[in-house]
Motif scaffolding. Structure first.
Motif, PDB file in Angstrom:
ATOM      1  N   ASP A  67       0.820  -1.208   0.000  1.00  0.00           N
ATOM      2  CA  ASP A  67       0.000   0.000   0.000  1.00  0.00           C
ATOM      3  C   ASP A  67       0.856   1.261   0.000  1.00  0.00           C
ATOM      4  O   ASP A  67       0.539   2.234   0.657  1.00  0.00           O
ATOM      5  N   GLY A  68       1.947   1.256  -0.726  1.00  0.00           N
ATOM      6  CA  GLY A  68       2.849   2.402  -0.742  1.00  0.00           C
ATOM      7  C   GLY A  68       2.581   3.332  -1.916  1.00  0.00           C
ATOM      8  O   GLY A  68       1.677   3.124  -2.720  1.00  0.00           O
ATOM      9  N   LEU A  69       3.395   4.343  -2.024  1.00  0.00           N
ATOM     10  CA  LEU A  69       3.256   5.315  -3.104  1.00  0.00           C
ATOM     11  C   LEU A  69       3.614   4.711  -4.458  1.00  0.00           C
ATOM     12  O   LEU A  69       3.060   5.077  -5.471  1.00  0.00           O
ATOM     13  N   THR A  70       4.558   3.793  -4.472  1.00  0.00           N
ATOM     14  CA  THR A  70       5.095   3.269  -5.725  1.00  0.00           C
ATOM     15  C   THR A  70       4.386   2.009  -6.205  1.00  0.00           C
ATOM     16  O   THR A  70       4.240   1.792  -7.392  1.00  0.00           O
ATOM     17  N   VAL A  71       3.944   1.187  -5.292  1.00  0.00           N
ATOM     18  CA  VAL A  71       3.365  -0.107  -5.657  1.00  0.00           C
ATOM     19  C   VAL A  71       1.854   0.022  -5.839  1.00  0.00           C
ATOM     20  O   VAL A  71       1.158   0.476  -4.948  1.00  0.00           O
ATOM     21  N   ARG A  72       1.353  -0.371  -6.994  1.00  0.00           N
ATOM     22  CA  ARG A  72      -0.082  -0.405  -7.270  1.00  0.00           C
ATOM     23  C   ARG A  72      -0.463  -1.859  -7.531  1.00  0.00           C
ATOM     24  O   ARG A  72       0.236  -2.575  -8.230  1.00  0.00           O
ATOM     25  N   PHE A  73      -1.597  -2.286  -6.949  1.00  0.00           N
ATOM     26  CA  PHE A  73      -2.004  -3.671  -7.115  1.00  0.00           C
ATOM     27  C   PHE A  73      -3.516  -3.753  -7.178  1.00  0.00           C
ATOM     28  O   PHE A  73      -4.221  -2.807  -6.836  1.00  0.00           O
ATOM     29  N   GLN A  74      -3.996  -4.908  -7.632  1.00  0.00           N
ATOM     30  CA  GLN A  74      -5.433  -5.155  -7.659  1.00  0.00           C
ATOM     31  C   GLN A  74      -5.708  -6.571  -7.186  1.00  0.00           C
ATOM     32  O   GLN A  74      -4.896  -7.468  -7.374  1.00  0.00           O
ATOM     33  N   GLU A  75      -6.851  -6.738  -6.535  1.00  0.00           N
ATOM     34  CA  GLU A  75      -7.286  -8.059  -6.091  1.00  0.00           C
ATOM     35  C   GLU A  75      -8.018  -8.721  -7.254  1.00  0.00           C
ATOM     36  O   GLU A  75      -8.813  -8.083  -7.934  1.00  0.00           O
ATOM     37  N   VAL A  76      -7.725  -9.999  -7.483  1.00  0.00           N
ATOM     38  CA  VAL A  76      -8.321 -10.723  -8.604  1.00  0.00           C
ATOM     39  C   VAL A  76      -8.968 -12.012  -8.096  1.00  0.00           C
ATOM     40  O   VAL A  76      -8.657 -12.485  -7.010  1.00  0.00           O
ATOM     41  N   GLU A  77      -9.853 -12.558  -8.888  1.00  0.00           N
ATOM     42  CA  GLU A  77     -10.509 -13.826  -8.542  1.00  0.00           C
ATOM     43  C   GLU A  77     -10.287 -14.837  -9.659  1.00  0.00           C
ATOM     44  O   GLU A  77     -10.040 -14.471 -10.807  1.00  0.00           O
ATOM     45  N   GLY A  78     -10.377 -16.115  -9.315  1.00  0.00           N
ATOM     46  CA  GLY A  78     -10.285 -17.168 -10.305  1.00  0.00           C
ATOM     47  C   GLY A  78      -8.871 -17.494 -10.758  1.00  0.00           C
ATOM     48  O   GLY A  78      -8.686 -18.065 -11.832  1.00  0.00           O
ATOM     49  N   HIS A  79      -7.885 -17.116  -9.972  1.00  0.00           N
ATOM     50  CA  HIS A  79      -6.484 -17.395 -10.300  1.00  0.00           C
ATOM     51  C   HIS A  79      -5.817 -18.056  -9.091  1.00  0.00           C
ATOM     52  O   HIS A  79      -6.327 -17.973  -7.982  1.00  0.00           O
ATOM     53  N   PRO A  80      -4.649 -18.664  -9.286  1.00  0.00           N
ATOM     54  CA  PRO A  80      -3.939 -19.256  -8.140  1.00  0.00           C
ATOM     55  C   PRO A  80      -3.231 -18.188  -7.295  1.00  0.00           C
ATOM     56  O   PRO A  80      -2.427 -18.511  -6.443  1.00  0.00           O
ATOM     57  N   TYR A  81      -3.508 -16.931  -7.546  1.00  0.00           N
ATOM     58  CA  TYR A  81      -2.964 -15.826  -6.768  1.00  0.00           C
ATOM     59  C   TYR A  81      -4.112 -14.869  -6.447  1.00  0.00           C
ATOM     60  O   TYR A  81      -5.135 -14.844  -7.109  1.00  0.00           O
ATOM     61  N   ARG A  82      -3.923 -14.089  -5.393  1.00  0.00           N
ATOM     62  CA  ARG A  82      -4.985 -13.173  -4.957  1.00  0.00           C
ATOM     63  C   ARG A  82      -4.785 -11.751  -5.479  1.00  0.00           C
ATOM     64  O   ARG A  82      -5.733 -11.014  -5.678  1.00  0.00           O
ATOM     65  N   PHE A  83      -3.513 -11.371  -5.661  1.00  0.00           N
ATOM     66  CA  PHE A  83      -3.210 -10.010  -6.082  1.00  0.00           C
ATOM     67  C   PHE A  83      -2.359  -9.999  -7.341  1.00  0.00           C
ATOM     68  O   PHE A  83      -1.586 -10.919  -7.592  1.00  0.00           O
ATOM     69  N   LEU A  84      -2.495  -8.913  -8.087  1.00  0.00           N
ATOM     70  CA  LEU A  84      -1.710  -8.668  -9.289  1.00  0.00           C
ATOM     71  C   LEU A  84      -1.070  -7.298  -9.133  1.00  0.00           C
ATOM     72  O   LEU A  84      -1.779  -6.308  -8.914  1.00  0.00           O
ATOM     73  N   LEU A  85       0.266  -7.243  -9.182  1.00  0.00           N
ATOM     74  CA  LEU A  85       0.959  -5.961  -9.140  1.00  0.00           C
ATOM     75  C   LEU A  85       0.869  -5.326 -10.515  1.00  0.00           C
ATOM     76  O   LEU A  85       1.199  -5.967 -11.514  1.00  0.00           O
TER      77      LEU A  85
END
Length: 108
Positions: free
Chosen positions: A54-72
């Motif tokens: 949750d910093g100034l530089t890192v942007r991410f989104q939560e996703v569904e239906g994948h073997p991961y929860r977040f995508l940078l």
């Protein structure tokens, strides 16, 4: 502690190859786990070095239906994951491999 995965790319390091990085929720924010400490006799693991998502530089989104929860959404410098301080990234480091986990200590 719940451990989920984040899908990301590193800038300046094998930029075409995606990585799945362990991610935890700590003190109201999501953190990438750069390294783990493991107690030899119990096998218990605690995060050694973490990078706040949750910093100034890192942007991410939560996703569904994948073997991961977040995508940078933007590439992460590999040096940050390796522990090199860089403006725009908040890291936390656990003080000792032998200490009981009371949560890592923040460093900027």
């Amino acid at each position: 502690m719940e451990i989920v995965k984040t899908y990301l790319f590193f800038s300046g390091h094998d930029e075409d190859h995606p990585y799945l990085i362990d991610t935890i929720f700590y003190e109201g924010a999501w953190w990438l786990v750069a390294s783990w400490l493991q107690h030899h006799s119990t096998g218990h693991r605690i995060p050694e070095r973490i990078i706040q998502m949750d910093g100034l530089t890192v942007r991410f989104q939560e996703v569904e239906g994948h073997p991961y929860r977040f995508l940078l959404n933007n590439a992460l410098p590999k040096s940050v994951l390796d522990g090199v301080q860089q403006e725009g990234y908040t890291m936390a480091i656990h003080p000792s491999a032998l200490a009981e986990s009371q949560g890592p200590k923040l460093v900027h």
